[in-house]
Motif scaffolding. Structure first.
Motif, PDB file in Angstrom:
ATOM      1  N   SER A 133       0.802  -1.228   0.000  1.00  0.00           N
ATOM      2  CA  SER A 133       0.000   0.000   0.000  1.00  0.00           C
ATOM      3  C   SER A 133       0.832   1.274   0.000  1.00  0.00           C
ATOM      4  O   SER A 133       0.295   2.370   0.078  1.00  0.00           O
ATOM      5  CB  SER A 133      -0.935  -0.009   1.204  1.00  0.00           C
ATOM      6  OG  SER A 133      -0.163   0.011   2.381  1.00  0.00           O
ATOM      7  N   GLY A 134       2.164   1.163  -0.082  1.00  0.00           N
ATOM      8  CA  GLY A 134       3.018   2.349   0.001  1.00  0.00           C
ATOM      9  C   GLY A 134       3.192   3.059  -1.335  1.00  0.00           C
ATOM     10  O   GLY A 134       2.755   2.575  -2.386  1.00  0.00           O
TER      11      GLY A 134
ATOM     12  N   LYS B  53      -4.141   6.253  11.076  1.00  0.00           N
ATOM     13  CA  LYS B  53      -4.224   5.052  11.920  1.00  0.00           C
ATOM     14  C   LYS B  53      -2.926   4.858  12.702  1.00  0.00           C
ATOM     15  O   LYS B  53      -1.838   4.843  12.112  1.00  0.00           O
ATOM     16  CB  LYS B  53      -4.506   3.828  11.056  1.00  0.00           C
ATOM     17  CG  LYS B  53      -4.868   2.634  11.882  1.00  0.00           C
ATOM     18  CD  LYS B  53      -5.255   1.445  11.043  1.00  0.00           C
ATOM     19  CE  LYS B  53      -5.488   0.267  11.959  1.00  0.00           C
ATOM     20  NZ  LYS B  53      -5.334  -0.997  11.263  1.00  0.00           N
ATOM     21  N   ASN B  54      -3.045   4.748  14.005  1.00  0.00           N
ATOM     22  CA  ASN B  54      -1.913   4.605  14.929  1.00  0.00           C
ATOM     23  C   ASN B  54      -0.887   5.735  14.818  1.00  0.00           C
ATOM     24  O   ASN B  54       0.248   5.593  15.282  1.00  0.00           O
ATOM     25  CB  ASN B  54      -1.192   3.262  14.739  1.00  0.00           C
ATOM     26  CG  ASN B  54      -2.108   2.090  15.018  1.00  0.00           C
ATOM     27  OD1 ASN B  54      -2.944   2.164  15.924  1.00  0.00           O
ATOM     28  ND2 ASN B  54      -1.984   1.028  14.249  1.00  0.00           N
ATOM     29  N   GLY B  55      -1.268   6.816  14.179  1.00  0.00           N
ATOM     30  CA  GLY B  55      -0.353   7.957  14.065  1.00  0.00           C
ATOM     31  C   GLY B  55       0.819   7.728  13.134  1.00  0.00           C
ATOM     32  O   GLY B  55       1.782   8.492  13.158  1.00  0.00           O
ATOM     33  N   ILE B  56       0.732   6.674  12.301  1.00  0.00           N
ATOM     34  CA  ILE B  56       1.880   6.336  11.439  1.00  0.00           C
ATOM     35  C   ILE B  56       1.817   7.094  10.113  1.00  0.00           C
ATOM     36  O   ILE B  56       0.787   7.095   9.437  1.00  0.00           O
ATOM     37  CB  ILE B  56       1.908   4.821  11.155  1.00  0.00           C
ATOM     38  CG1 ILE B  56       2.195   4.064  12.461  1.00  0.00           C
ATOM     39  CG2 ILE B  56       2.939   4.464  10.087  1.00  0.00           C
ATOM     40  CD1 ILE B  56       2.092   2.576  12.343  1.00  0.00           C
ATOM     41  N   SER B  57       2.941   7.737   9.745  1.00  0.00           N
ATOM     42  CA  SER B  57       3.049   8.320   8.402  1.00  0.00           C
ATOM     43  C   SER B  57       4.512   8.340   7.992  1.00  0.00           C
ATOM     44  O   SER B  57       5.376   7.916   8.760  1.00  0.00           O
ATOM     45  CB  SER B  57       2.446   9.720   8.340  1.00  0.00           C
ATOM     46  OG  SER B  57       3.364  10.654   8.815  1.00  0.00           O
ATOM     47  N   HIS B  58       4.783   8.829   6.776  1.00  0.00           N
ATOM     48  CA  HIS B  58       6.123   8.712   6.178  1.00  0.00           C
ATOM     49  C   HIS B  58       6.540   7.242   6.255  1.00  0.00           C
ATOM     50  O   HIS B  58       7.673   6.915   6.592  1.00  0.00           O
ATOM     51  CB  HIS B  58       7.150   9.621   6.882  1.00  0.00           C
ATOM     52  CG  HIS B  58       6.993  11.064   6.486  1.00  0.00           C
ATOM     53  ND1 HIS B  58       7.892  12.045   6.806  1.00  0.00           N
ATOM     54  CD2 HIS B  58       6.037  11.685   5.749  1.00  0.00           C
ATOM     55  CE1 HIS B  58       7.483  13.203   6.296  1.00  0.00           C
ATOM     56  NE2 HIS B  58       6.354  13.004   5.665  1.00  0.00           N
ATOM     57  N   ASN B  59       5.630   6.385   5.913  1.00  0.00           N
ATOM     58  CA  ASN B  59       5.825   4.947   6.070  1.00  0.00           C
ATOM     59  C   ASN B  59       4.814   4.280   5.133  1.00  0.00           C
ATOM     60  O   ASN B  59       3.709   4.800   4.950  1.00  0.00           O
ATOM     61  CB  ASN B  59       5.494   4.604   7.539  1.00  0.00           C
ATOM     62  CG  ASN B  59       5.765   3.150   7.900  1.00  0.00           C
ATOM     63  OD1 ASN B  59       5.391   2.236   7.177  1.00  0.00           O
ATOM     64  ND2 ASN B  59       6.394   2.946   9.032  1.00  0.00           N
ATOM     65  N   VAL B  60       5.184   3.135   4.558  1.00  0.00           N
ATOM     66  CA  VAL B  60       4.252   2.460   3.641  1.00  0.00           C
ATOM     67  C   VAL B  60       2.978   2.006   4.357  1.00  0.00           C
ATOM     68  O   VAL B  60       1.959   1.742   3.713  1.00  0.00           O
ATOM     69  CB  VAL B  60       4.926   1.243   2.942  1.00  0.00           C
ATOM     70  CG1 VAL B  60       6.014   1.698   1.994  1.00  0.00           C
ATOM     71  CG2 VAL B  60       5.474   0.262   3.962  1.00  0.00           C
ATOM     72  N   LYS B  61       3.018   1.951   5.696  1.00  0.00           N
ATOM     73  CA  LYS B  61       1.839   1.502   6.459  1.00  0.00           C
ATOM     74  C   LYS B  61       0.851   2.630   6.748  1.00  0.00           C
ATOM     75  O   LYS B  61      -0.194   2.407   7.369  1.00  0.00           O
ATOM     76  CB  LYS B  61       2.285   0.884   7.783  1.00  0.00           C
ATOM     77  CG  LYS B  61       3.030  -0.414   7.617  1.00  0.00           C
ATOM     78  CD  LYS B  61       3.032  -1.200   8.924  1.00  0.00           C
ATOM     79  CE  LYS B  61       3.916  -2.421   8.833  1.00  0.00           C
ATOM     80  NZ  LYS B  61       5.183  -2.247   9.583  1.00  0.00           N
ATOM     81  N   GLU B  62       1.178   3.839   6.310  1.00  0.00           N
ATOM     82  CA  GLU B  62       0.287   4.989   6.520  1.00  0.00           C
ATOM     83  C   GLU B  62      -1.136   4.638   6.064  1.00  0.00           C
ATOM     84  O   GLU B  62      -1.321   4.097   4.983  1.00  0.00           O
ATOM     85  CB  GLU B  62       0.866   6.119   5.672  1.00  0.00           C
ATOM     86  CG  GLU B  62       0.124   7.409   5.662  1.00  0.00           C
ATOM     87  CD  GLU B  62       0.870   8.385   4.741  1.00  0.00           C
ATOM     88  OE1 GLU B  62       1.928   8.875   5.144  1.00  0.00           O
ATOM     89  OE2 GLU B  62       0.400   8.619   3.614  1.00  0.00           O
ATOM     90  N   TYR B  63      -2.129   4.933   6.917  1.00  0.00           N
ATOM     91  CA  TYR B  63      -3.503   4.587   6.538  1.00  0.00           C
ATOM     92  C   TYR B  63      -4.517   5.566   7.123  1.00  0.00           C
ATOM     93  O   TYR B  63      -4.458   5.918   8.307  1.00  0.00           O
ATOM     94  CB  TYR B  63      -3.855   3.160   7.014  1.00  0.00           C
ATOM     95  CG  TYR B  63      -5.271   2.752   6.666  1.00  0.00           C
ATOM     96  CD1 TYR B  63      -5.585   2.322   5.375  1.00  0.00           C
ATOM     97  CD2 TYR B  63      -6.289   2.831   7.614  1.00  0.00           C
ATOM     98  CE1 TYR B  63      -6.892   1.970   5.045  1.00  0.00           C
ATOM     99  CE2 TYR B  63      -7.603   2.475   7.292  1.00  0.00           C
ATOM    100  CZ  TYR B  63      -7.890   2.050   6.005  1.00  0.00           C
ATOM    101  OH  TYR B  63      -9.184   1.708   5.680  1.00  0.00           O
TER     102      TYR B  63
END
Ligand SMILES: [Zn+2]
Length: 412
Positions: free
Chosen positions: A27-28, A377-387
């Motif tokens: 998804s990245g 989601k979970n505060g994640i960004s600058h990452n392929v898991k960003e959602y």
């Protein structure tokens, strides 16, 4: 307020198509500024803008504008974000704001709605700064905080013989318009939060009232490298000890002031060996706060401490300021338009401070501006898991639509 709604499936389909350009790791997205992937993304948006009947224009730094006529010729209400990503980043950071801007234009076309003043969607060049420094470059040139010539001369951080202007030309996005002529009546940016607050508190819309300031400072401490076993404690000039004291103090400082965030993220020791007293230490400190006075106070206290601590250990210290970005307070009229739109649509809201930098903070120096956040989601960004969920993307775009309609009927 008579609320309007966007075409949900058109927005989501286009976001999906955009995410395929530079797609990596399920998804990245890996779409660095002015690469072939960036060109492909720009070309696709340009096609969509033309299909939506917008007047497309490119400026000298490659910022893309799509204008929609209003009943008057006044300065437009502008909105947008960026299509470039960091290396191995996500599909929402930046891209959401551009896709949402396009959807706002399409929805107004569907509704046959002509706003009082014109509208203008924007894709800013090189927001991420992952390939060329500095970041937020396109909006920085618009805000006249750097010149277009200086920006043109930026070199690829990995290939120093690749120059930004040549890359703009190569991908066909070196335009003629002077960026500083872009002077909208107001600017709004929809973006993912990139932090955990909205997701954790289960709130749909963040109303961003300010962006925190960032001060980076490098401290270089020079002591004396010596034997760990034979040098008495009182005769040491231990640069590593001083650096660790600074790191600890910087953490304590954050406890003294509300809203202050401090990080000692980089410490280098020389020679960096287990049985040798460090003769040299470099420590870089990142301090952030939405309140400029607190930032300045913290900086002075940190400096004072570093001198005391170095001299106490008979070390020399050199202090070098690296980055000084002052906090930005967004404009109350734009903030209240966002608030009213979100509430009329029935979404839960929270006023917040942006922890990350955005094009909107540069635009705040040009015209009244503010931002809309949706949960990450979970505060994640600058990452392929960003959602961010489809529902939240739709909610954010609906808020953008109604904010734009409301701003376009106001006097600035
Ligand atoms: Zn971004």
């Amino acid at each position: 307020m008579n609320v309007k709604n966007i075409n949900e499936s058109r927005l989501l389909n286009r976001m999906e198509q955009m995410a395929e350009i530079g797609a990596v790791n399920e998804s990245g997205v890996h779409r660095l500024s002015l690469t072939d992937e960036d060109k492909e993304a720009r070309d696709l948006v340009k096609t969509w803008m033309l299909e939506a009947g917008l007047d497309v224009d490119i400026d000298k730094i490659g910022n893309m504008y799509g204008r929609r006529k209003g009943k008057t010729d006044n300065a437009p209400v502008a909105f947008g974000s960026h299509l470039d990503t960091v290396g191995y980043g996500g599909r929402f950071d930046g891209s959401l704001g551009v896709m949402a801007a396009l959807e706002v234009m399409e929805t107004l076309n569907d509704l046959n709605f002509t706003t009082n003043i014109p509208l203008c969607m924007v894709n800013f060049t090189n927001e991420e700064g992952a390939r060329f420094a500095p970041d937020m470059m396109g909006s920085m040139v618009v805000a006249a905080e750097t010149s277009v010539e200086k920006a043109w001369n930026a070199t690829d951080l990995k290939k120093s013989n690749t120059i930004l202007k040549e890359e703009l030309e190569r991908i066909g996005y070196l335009g003629n318009t002077n960026p500083v002529l872009f002077r909208p009546a107001a600017f709004v940016e929809l973006h993912i939060e990139q932090g955990p607050v909205l997701d954790k508190e289960q709130i749909t819309i963040g109303i961003v009232e300010s962006v925190q300031g960032i001060y980076w400072t490098r401290f270089v401490i020079t002591g004396e490298a010596n034997h760990a076993g034979t040098t008495p404690m009182e005769l040491r000039k231990d640069a590593g000890y001083v650096a660790s004291q600074i790191a600890a103090y910087c953490r304590q400082l954050a406890g003294k002031y509300s809203g202050l965030r401090t990080t000692a993220g980089l410490i280098e020791l020389e020679p960096n060996l287990i049985n040798v007293i460090a003769g040299k230490a470099t420590i870089s400190i990142d301090i952030r706060c939405p309140d400029k006075q607190i930032l300045e106070k913290a900086e002075i206290q940190l400096e004072k401490f570093t001198y005391e601590c170095s001299y106490g250990e008979n070390c020399e210290i050199k202090i070098r300021p690296l980055t000084r970005v002052d906090p930005v307070i967004f404009e109350i009229r734009v903030v209240s338009s966002i608030t009213n739109s979100a509430r009329s649509l029935g979404y839960t809201t929270k006023k917040m401070v942006s922890g990350a930098g955005h094009d909107a903070q540069l635009m705040a120096g040009v015209c009244p501006a503010a931002m809309i956040f949706i949960p990450s989601k979970n505060g994640i960004s600058h990452n392929v898991k960003e959602y961010s969920s489809p529902d939240d993307c739709i909610a954010g775009t609906n808020v953008l639509l109604n904010t734009v309609i409301s701003l376009s009927g106001r006097q600035f």
